[in-house]
Design an enzyme around this catalytic site. Structure first.
Site, short mmCIF file in Angstrom:
data_model
loop_
_atom_site.label_atom_id
_atom_site.label_comp_id
_atom_site.label_asym_id
_atom_site.label_seq_id
_atom_site.Cartn_x
_atom_site.Cartn_y
_atom_site.Cartn_z
N ASN A 19 95.69 46.90 62.94
CA ASN A 19 96.27 45.64 63.44
C ASN A 19 96.88 45.93 64.80
O ASN A 19 97.01 47.09 65.20
CB ASN A 19 97.28 45.06 62.45
CG ASN A 19 98.42 46.02 62.19
OD1 ASN A 19 99.15 46.38 63.11
ND2 ASN A 19 98.55 46.49 60.95
N ASP A 29 93.07 51.01 56.85
CA ASP A 29 94.13 51.49 57.74
C ASP A 29 95.14 52.34 56.95
O ASP A 29 95.49 53.47 57.35
CB ASP A 29 94.82 50.25 58.35
CG ASP A 29 95.71 50.56 59.53
OD1 ASP A 29 95.70 51.71 60.00
OD2 ASP A 29 96.41 49.63 59.99
N1 AR6 Z 1 86.82 53.56 53.32
C1 AR6 Z 1 85.94 52.63 53.75
N2 AR6 Z 1 86.17 51.29 53.68
C2 AR6 Z 1 87.34 50.90 53.14
C3 AR6 Z 1 88.33 51.81 52.67
C4 AR6 Z 1 88.03 53.19 52.79
N3 AR6 Z 1 88.88 54.13 52.38
N4 AR6 Z 1 89.39 51.09 52.19
C5 AR6 Z 1 89.07 49.79 52.33
N5 AR6 Z 1 87.85 49.66 52.90
P1 AR6 Z 1 90.59 45.93 55.59
P2 AR6 Z 1 90.52 44.17 57.95
C6 AR6 Z 1 87.09 48.46 53.26
O1 AR6 Z 1 91.41 44.95 54.85
O2 AR6 Z 1 89.87 43.09 57.17
C7 AR6 Z 1 95.18 46.29 57.28
O3 AR6 Z 1 96.40 46.06 56.60
C8 AR6 Z 1 87.47 47.15 52.61
O4 AR6 Z 1 86.91 47.06 51.30
O5 AR6 Z 1 90.98 47.38 55.49
O6 AR6 Z 1 89.98 44.51 59.32
C9 AR6 Z 1 95.37 46.50 58.76
O7 AR6 Z 1 96.60 47.11 59.09
C10 AR6 Z 1 86.83 46.15 53.56
O8 AR6 Z 1 85.44 46.02 53.28
O9 AR6 Z 1 90.54 45.60 57.18
C11 AR6 Z 1 95.30 45.09 59.29
O10 AR6 Z 1 96.54 44.43 59.21
C12 AR6 Z 1 86.95 46.84 54.93
O11 AR6 Z 1 87.31 48.20 54.63
C13 AR6 Z 1 94.31 44.43 58.37
O12 AR6 Z 1 94.36 45.14 57.14
C14 AR6 Z 1 87.98 46.24 55.85
O13 AR6 Z 1 89.09 45.77 55.10
C15 AR6 Z 1 92.90 44.52 58.90
O14 AR6 Z 1 92.04 43.80 58.05
#
Ligand code: AR6
Length: 176
Positions: A19, A29
């Site tokens: 973020n 993240d």
């Molecule tokens: N490895 C690979 N993919 C993953 C992992 C992992 N270890 N963990 C989750 N995913 P998101 P955004 C996937 O929510 O939508 C955070 O709080 C997950 O299933 O991580 O860009 C940040 O600080 C999904 O398909 O990212 C921001 O505030 C993908 O990663 C916000 O979330 C992205 O989900 C960003 O949201």
């Protein structure tokens, strides 16, 4: 393209779906910060944040990957607020930074498709198209991995990649 946890990969760089504060969060993240250890947060705090569509690079600390590229994806609203272009920008900027650092292998998660609510198929199309265009025009990185967290996500991304490859073969056949 594979299913897995991006924090375990032995590649030159992994991309974080961060973020704009770059202070950490949930999802991928949170997993990256936990695996890298507290020094990552300390380095991120010196960067002054990052705007949506842009990216910053840090070391990977305890991660197997030596570098992390933090990019800030758009929050999905209704598709009429530049979300598609901003998601393409995230991929382009991450690839540019990887190239400038000389990274040969880079792994992306599905940016914006978790907490930020971007529709998965649309995100897959943008991520794959932007990356293919970049790879065709630049020598680095050599290899890009898309790491999907669930079987369902992997199968959707796989379908979209297949459609893109088929379309490309058809276009090439029509050109000859
Ligand atoms: N490895 C690979 N993919 C993953 C992992 C992992 N270890 N963990 C989750 N995913 P998101 P955004 C996937 O929510 O939508 C955070 O709080 C997950 O299933 O991580 O860009 C940040 O600080 C999904 O398909 O990212 C921001 O505030 C993908 O990663 C916000 O979330 C992205 O989900 C960003 O949201």
């Amino acid at each position: 393209m594979e299913r897995g946890d991006i924090t375990t990969l032995h590649v030159d760089g992994i991309v974080n779906a961060a973020n704009s504060s770059l202070r950490g969060g949930g999802g991928v993240d949170g997993a990256i910060h936990r695996a890298a250890g507290p020094k990552l947060k300390t380095e991120c705090a010196t960067l002054g944040g990052c705007s949506t569509g842009d990216a910053r690079i840090t070391k990977g600390y305890r991660l197997p990957a030596p570098w992390v590229i933090h990019t800030v994806g758009p929050v999905w609203r209704d598709g009429k607020h530049g979300e598609e272009e901003l998601l393409a920008d995230c991929h382009r900027r991450s690839l540019e930074i990887a190239m400038e650092k000389g990274l040969e292998t880079l792994a992306f998660p599905a940016i914006s498709t978790g907490a930020y609510g971007f529709p998965l198929r649309q995100a897959a199309n943008i991520a794959l198209r932007t990356t293919a265009t970049f790879l065709a025009e630049h020598a680095l990185p050599h290899e890009i991995y898309f790491i999907l967290f669930t079987e369902r996500d992997l199968s959707i991304w796989g379908e979209i990649l297949d459609t893109m490859i088929k379309k490309q073969s058809k276009d090439q056949a029509n050109d000859t």
